[in-house]
Write a protein that holds these residues in place. Sequence first.
Motif, short mmCIF file in Angstrom:
data_model
loop_
_atom_site.label_atom_id
_atom_site.label_comp_id
_atom_site.label_asym_id
_atom_site.label_seq_id
_atom_site.Cartn_x
_atom_site.Cartn_y
_atom_site.Cartn_z
N LEU A 168 0.81 -1.21 -0.08
CA LEU A 168 0.21 -0.15 -0.07
C LEU A 168 0.73 1.48 0.04
O LEU A 168 0.56 2.33 -0.66
CB LEU A 168 -0.87 -0.12 1.18
CG LEU A 168 -2.14 1.12 1.48
CD1 LEU A 168 -2.96 0.72 0.22
CD2 LEU A 168 -2.71 0.96 2.63
N THR A 176 -2.74 1.08 -4.82
CA THR A 176 -4.09 1.62 -4.50
C THR A 176 -5.38 1.34 -5.36
O THR A 176 -6.23 2.19 -5.25
CB THR A 176 -3.99 3.01 -3.94
OG1 THR A 176 -3.43 3.87 -5.16
CG2 THR A 176 -3.06 3.19 -2.59
N THR A 221 -4.87 -4.87 -1.84
CA THR A 221 -3.49 -4.08 -2.62
C THR A 221 -3.04 -5.02 -3.44
O THR A 221 -2.31 -4.79 -4.45
CB THR A 221 -2.53 -3.89 -1.35
OG1 THR A 221 -2.23 -5.08 -0.85
CG2 THR A 221 -3.05 -2.76 -0.37
#
Length: 487
Positions: free
Chosen positions: A199, A204, A276
């Motif tokens: 992340l 994202t 993710t």
Amino acid sequence: MGETSLRERREDRKSAQSQEPQTTRLQREVGLISGICIIVGTIIGSGIFISPKSVLSNTAAVGPCLLVWVACGIIATLGALCFAELGTMITKSGGEYPYLMEAFGPIPAYLFSWASLIVMKPSSFAIICLSFSEYVSVPFYSGCEPPQVVVKCLAAAAILLITTVNALSVRLGSYVQNFFTAAKLVIVAIIIISGMVLLAQGNTKSFENSFEGTKLSAGAISLAFYNGLWAYDGWNQLNYITEELRNPFRNLPLSIVIGIPLVAVCYILMNVSYFTVMTTTELLQSQAVAVTFGDRVLYPAAWVIPLFVAFSTIGAANGTCFTAGRLVYVAGREGHMLKVLSYVSVKRLTPAPAIIFYGIIATIYIIPGNINSLVNYFSFAAWLFYGMTILGLVVMRFTRKELERPIKVPIVIPILMTFISMFLVLAPIISEPTWEYLYCVLFILSGLVFYFLFVYRKFGWAQRISKPITMYLQMLMEVVPPEEDPK
């Protein structure tokens, strides 16, 4: 006579075993750390590795999916706080059973013990052990499904091992639970840390327009909550062993306040980690979300994931056995099951007959070709009794004002939880009515037949049959009726 001789032999050994006198009853050997581990270890089982797919399929978007996981954590915490008041007000083991007995009388309590002992608890235990055996056997059958006979034999072996450990010693069962809880927290930490690193690196994409395509129907939302709350199931497990908690007025609420929010934070961060690595489409197409995550992030060490998932499931199975055995024990003590099920081992001071009975019933559920149909109405039955129990808390605020309440939650919390339980019970029936729910209700009500035949009327022929069986099992297993607490 067998009972007297067992007591005499136990007295002869007492000085060699301990400087302090012990009675043949459950001992208070579970502290705060073990209590937290039982909550965390029982909740974090196979659910978080399976439920994300089901929750996402019912919400259809990342944003509402994560909100459902947050809401499920809040519901589990509020429910556990209600149970904390009940557990410190009525300090008896057996979870919902003694609370329903105090609030509504013997019939609802018997129906709960009937449904829990014969279906809900054993089937849950069997399903967790089957999940464990599948994860263990998959590496040995690469490219194909492992034979069902192998999976079932491994599951039966797991049930035998866990039942034996918990029948031998309360302390040994606690140590096993602590070990597997630590092991499953390792895999949870691996997934969370890996996800947070990805992340931070800018993965994202799944969180962009995260509410796009959201389903808002009551049916879809209720099914999403069913799957999310199934992953949280176990939030009330500590109430099954209240009599074995050291300082329950302090350790019961502390274990709840620490344990369940810890699980909720882990679940939310794990779901973020999954997103993710995978898009919503990829997650829905994955056969095993955690294994797919491991293949993409931890290769060539991806084998770590199925190994620790196996640890996670066996830990959940151990926690379930440790607590559900006490429900059989309390039901036997109240005369709602065979009396021998309430007896305590002279040597081990554990409810050995209850735990062994529980293990046998769970093993029987492994034999059918497919027991997954039981899961369809497991949550329905569970939340039916959760709702009745929390409603009982509200009722006892007015009918049992004399009871001491070391913990007293605001009354709005149990009222809110009662309405949430009603929604969770009724919404799936209204949105997708199926025969399974009717079968579940009929099965629960069929317990009334056994109640009036064997508990309420107590026919002489039933007593004549059960008495020699009880005496034989008592001598075979070296168990005696539990003694009263010393005054």
